[in-house]
Design a protein around this motif. Sequence first.
Motif, PDB file in Angstrom:
ATOM      1  N   GLU A 117      13.288  23.069 -23.587  1.00 55.30           N
ATOM      2  CA  GLU A 117      14.677  22.716 -23.902  1.00 55.30           C
ATOM      3  C   GLU A 117      15.154  21.541 -23.044  1.00 55.30           C
ATOM      4  O   GLU A 117      15.875  20.665 -23.526  1.00 55.30           O
ATOM      5  CB  GLU A 117      15.588  23.929 -23.705  1.00 55.30           C
ATOM      6  CG  GLU A 117      15.354  25.032 -24.708  1.00 55.30           C
ATOM      7  CD  GLU A 117      15.994  26.358 -24.317  1.00 55.30           C
ATOM      8  OE1 GLU A 117      16.045  27.245 -25.184  1.00 55.30           O
ATOM      9  OE2 GLU A 117      16.430  26.515 -23.144  1.00 55.30           O
ATOM     10  N   LYS A 118      14.741  21.521 -21.774  1.00 53.76           N
ATOM     11  CA  LYS A 118      15.102  20.397 -20.903  1.00 53.76           C
ATOM     12  C   LYS A 118      14.520  19.094 -21.429  1.00 53.76           C
ATOM     13  O   LYS A 118      15.226  18.089 -21.540  1.00 53.76           O
ATOM     14  CB  LYS A 118      14.587  20.636 -19.475  1.00 53.76           C
ATOM     15  CG  LYS A 118      15.326  21.703 -18.711  1.00 53.76           C
ATOM     16  CD  LYS A 118      14.698  21.904 -17.339  1.00 53.76           C
ATOM     17  CE  LYS A 118      15.384  23.011 -16.574  1.00 53.76           C
ATOM     18  NZ  LYS A 118      14.837  23.165 -15.218  1.00 53.76           N
ATOM     19  N   LEU A 119      13.228  19.113 -21.782  1.00 53.53           N
ATOM     20  CA  LEU A 119      12.597  17.899 -22.274  1.00 53.53           C
ATOM     21  C   LEU A 119      13.183  17.491 -23.624  1.00 53.53           C
ATOM     22  O   LEU A 119      13.418  16.307 -23.870  1.00 53.53           O
ATOM     23  CB  LEU A 119      11.079  18.055 -22.371  1.00 53.53           C
ATOM     24  CG  LEU A 119      10.329  16.790 -22.797  1.00 53.53           C
ATOM     25  CD1 LEU A 119      10.585  15.631 -21.834  1.00 53.53           C
ATOM     26  CD2 LEU A 119       8.848  17.070 -22.928  1.00 53.53           C
ATOM     27  N   ALA A 120      13.450  18.450 -24.489  1.00 49.78           N
ATOM     28  CA  ALA A 120      14.052  18.146 -25.792  1.00 49.78           C
ATOM     29  C   ALA A 120      15.415  17.489 -25.607  1.00 49.78           C
ATOM     30  O   ALA A 120      15.736  16.506 -26.293  1.00 49.78           O
ATOM     31  CB  ALA A 120      14.177  19.418 -26.630  1.00 49.78           C
ATOM     32  N   GLY A 121      16.218  17.991 -24.687  1.00 52.18           N
ATOM     33  CA  GLY A 121      17.527  17.391 -24.415  1.00 52.18           C
ATOM     34  C   GLY A 121      17.394  15.974 -23.902  1.00 52.18           C
ATOM     35  O   GLY A 121      18.125  15.070 -24.318  1.00 52.18           O
ATOM     36  N   PHE A 122      16.443  15.761 -23.009  1.00 52.34           N
ATOM     37  CA  PHE A 122      16.212  14.432 -22.448  1.00 52.34           C
ATOM     38  C   PHE A 122      15.772  13.452 -23.536  1.00 52.34           C
ATOM     39  O   PHE A 122      16.322  12.352 -23.659  1.00 52.34           O
ATOM     40  CB  PHE A 122      15.158  14.517 -21.336  1.00 52.34           C
ATOM     41  CG  PHE A 122      14.852  13.206 -20.692  1.00 52.34           C
ATOM     42  CD1 PHE A 122      15.733  12.636 -19.801  1.00 52.34           C
ATOM     43  CD2 PHE A 122      13.679  12.535 -20.992  1.00 52.34           C
ATOM     44  CE1 PHE A 122      15.456  11.412 -19.205  1.00 52.34           C
ATOM     45  CE2 PHE A 122      13.396  11.317 -20.409  1.00 52.34           C
ATOM     46  CZ  PHE A 122      14.287  10.758 -19.515  1.00 52.34           C
ATOM     47  N   LEU A 123      14.803  13.865 -24.357  1.00 53.26           N
ATOM     48  CA  LEU A 123      14.311  12.993 -25.431  1.00 53.26           C
ATOM     49  C   LEU A 123      15.389  12.731 -26.475  1.00 53.26           C
ATOM     50  O   LEU A 123      15.487  11.632 -27.018  1.00 53.26           O
ATOM     51  CB  LEU A 123      13.069  13.600 -26.083  1.00 53.26           C
ATOM     52  CG  LEU A 123      11.841  13.700 -25.182  1.00 53.26           C
ATOM     53  CD1 LEU A 123      10.698  14.392 -25.918  1.00 53.26           C
ATOM     54  CD2 LEU A 123      11.420  12.337 -24.656  1.00 53.26           C
ATOM     55  N   SER A 124      16.218  13.721 -26.735  1.00 56.17           N
ATOM     56  CA  SER A 124      17.315  13.564 -27.676  1.00 56.17           C
ATOM     57  C   SER A 124      18.300  12.502 -27.166  1.00 56.17           C
ATOM     58  O   SER A 124      18.776  11.662 -27.939  1.00 56.17           O
ATOM     59  CB  SER A 124      18.015  14.909 -27.882  1.00 56.17           C
ATOM     60  OG  SER A 124      19.022  14.813 -28.829  1.00 56.17           O
ATOM     61  N   GLN A 125      18.595  12.525 -25.871  1.00 57.78           N
ATOM     62  CA  GLN A 125      19.482  11.517 -25.285  1.00 57.78           C
ATOM     63  C   GLN A 125      18.877  10.123 -25.395  1.00 57.78           C
ATOM     64  O   GLN A 125      19.561   9.168 -25.761  1.00 57.78           O
ATOM     65  CB  GLN A 125      19.752  11.826 -23.811  1.00 57.78           C
ATOM     66  CG  GLN A 125      20.650  12.996 -23.572  1.00 57.78           C
ATOM     67  CD  GLN A 125      20.775  13.309 -22.078  1.00 57.78           C
ATOM     68  OE1 GLN A 125      20.069  12.750 -21.241  1.00 57.78           O
ATOM     69  NE2 GLN A 125      21.666  14.228 -21.748  1.00 57.78           N
ATOM     70  N   ILE A 126      17.587  10.001 -25.091  1.00 57.36           N
ATOM     71  CA  ILE A 126      16.910   8.702 -25.162  1.00 57.36           C
ATOM     72  C   ILE A 126      16.940   8.181 -26.606  1.00 57.36           C
ATOM     73  O   ILE A 126      17.295   7.036 -26.852  1.00 57.36           O
ATOM     74  CB  ILE A 126      15.449   8.809 -24.670  1.00 57.36           C
ATOM     75  CG1 ILE A 126      15.380   9.173 -23.189  1.00 57.36           C
ATOM     76  CG2 ILE A 126      14.668   7.519 -24.960  1.00 57.36           C
ATOM     77  CD1 ILE A 126      15.750   8.090 -22.239  1.00 57.36           C
ATOM     78  N   ALA A 127      16.566   9.040 -27.552  1.00 51.94           N
ATOM     79  CA  ALA A 127      16.540   8.630 -28.960  1.00 51.94           C
ATOM     80  C   ALA A 127      17.936   8.251 -29.448  1.00 51.94           C
ATOM     81  O   ALA A 127      18.084   7.315 -30.233  1.00 51.94           O
ATOM     82  CB  ALA A 127      15.950   9.750 -29.821  1.00 51.94           C
ATOM     83  N   GLY A 128      18.955   8.938 -28.969  1.00 44.25           N
ATOM     84  CA  GLY A 128      20.328   8.654 -29.376  1.00 44.25           C
ATOM     85  C   GLY A 128      20.844   7.324 -28.879  1.00 44.25           C
ATOM     86  O   GLY A 128      21.780   6.754 -29.437  1.00 44.25           O
ATOM     87  N   ARG A 129      20.246   6.804 -27.830  1.00 50.00           N
ATOM     88  CA  ARG A 129      20.688   5.527 -27.248  1.00 50.00           C
ATOM     89  C   ARG A 129      19.968   4.334 -27.861  1.00 50.00           C
ATOM     90  O   ARG A 129      20.334   3.204 -27.611  1.00 50.00           O
ATOM     91  CB  ARG A 129      20.433   5.525 -25.748  1.00 50.00           C
ATOM     92  CG  ARG A 129      21.323   6.504 -24.997  1.00 50.00           C
ATOM     93  CD  ARG A 129      21.107   6.334 -23.513  1.00 50.00           C
ATOM     94  NE  ARG A 129      21.573   5.030 -23.112  1.00 50.00           N
ATOM     95  CZ  ARG A 129      22.661   4.801 -22.377  1.00 50.00           C
ATOM     96  NH1 ARG A 129      23.391   5.801 -21.981  1.00 50.00           N
ATOM     97  NH2 ARG A 129      23.014   3.577 -22.045  1.00 50.00           N
ATOM     98  N   GLN A 130      18.885   4.588 -28.593  1.00 51.44           N
ATOM     99  CA  GLN A 130      18.074   3.492 -29.115  1.00 51.44           C
ATOM    100  C   GLN A 130      18.084   3.503 -30.638  1.00 51.44           C
ATOM    101  O   GLN A 130      18.042   4.560 -31.252  1.00 51.44           O
ATOM    102  CB  GLN A 130      16.641   3.612 -28.594  1.00 51.44           C
ATOM    103  CG  GLN A 130      16.557   3.526 -27.086  1.00 51.44           C
ATOM    104  CD  GLN A 130      15.139   3.641 -26.556  1.00 51.44           C
ATOM    105  OE1 GLN A 130      14.174   3.437 -27.261  1.00 51.44           O
ATOM    106  NE2 GLN A 130      15.028   3.975 -25.288  1.00 51.44           N
TER     107      GLN A 130
END
Length: 190
Positions: A117-130
Amino acid sequence: MSFAGDEEIYAQDEETDMVYQVQSGAVRASRLLSDGRRQIAGFYYPGDFFGLETGPVHRSSAEALGATRILVTKRSALKHYGEAGERLERLIWRATGGELERAHEHMMLLARKSAVEKLAGFLSQIAGRQAGPCSELPMGRQDIADHLGLSIETVSRMFTQLQADGVIALDGCRRFRVLAPHRLAHLALA
């Protein structure tokens, strides 16, 4: 100012009167703990302000993750810029509020979520910014691990798990595509 990868922008406990904004590249803010461990406080991308301190010294250090250009402004000089300085001061206050919100979200992420869940949240934030189908990770696995409070081995296992579950596809070690946005969002919000 221009910085090369891993070049220090400012040091932990260094006096501050500057405000920084990423123009291109990415920045890692980290804090060295008394026992020698490193905690990544955050990552900053083009348009982000950082180094916004309420006290006289930086609580963390900041380093460029790769070739990075930073706009640096002396905070005490803003009053001399008249209306433009006032607009910049308002932007800084807005950025400070955003930083507080990110810190709260990060605290919740570290406190209650599983590793995936931590990694999914992190990747979701990265994808949302790009924009675009692929997202770039300007940081390495160790930086991600230090940011999420995990070991590098756990981060690698969670990348493998997300890929095996068809949630993401890895295009090398620093690029990924989200294959199942709803599943990634569900894991990120769990």
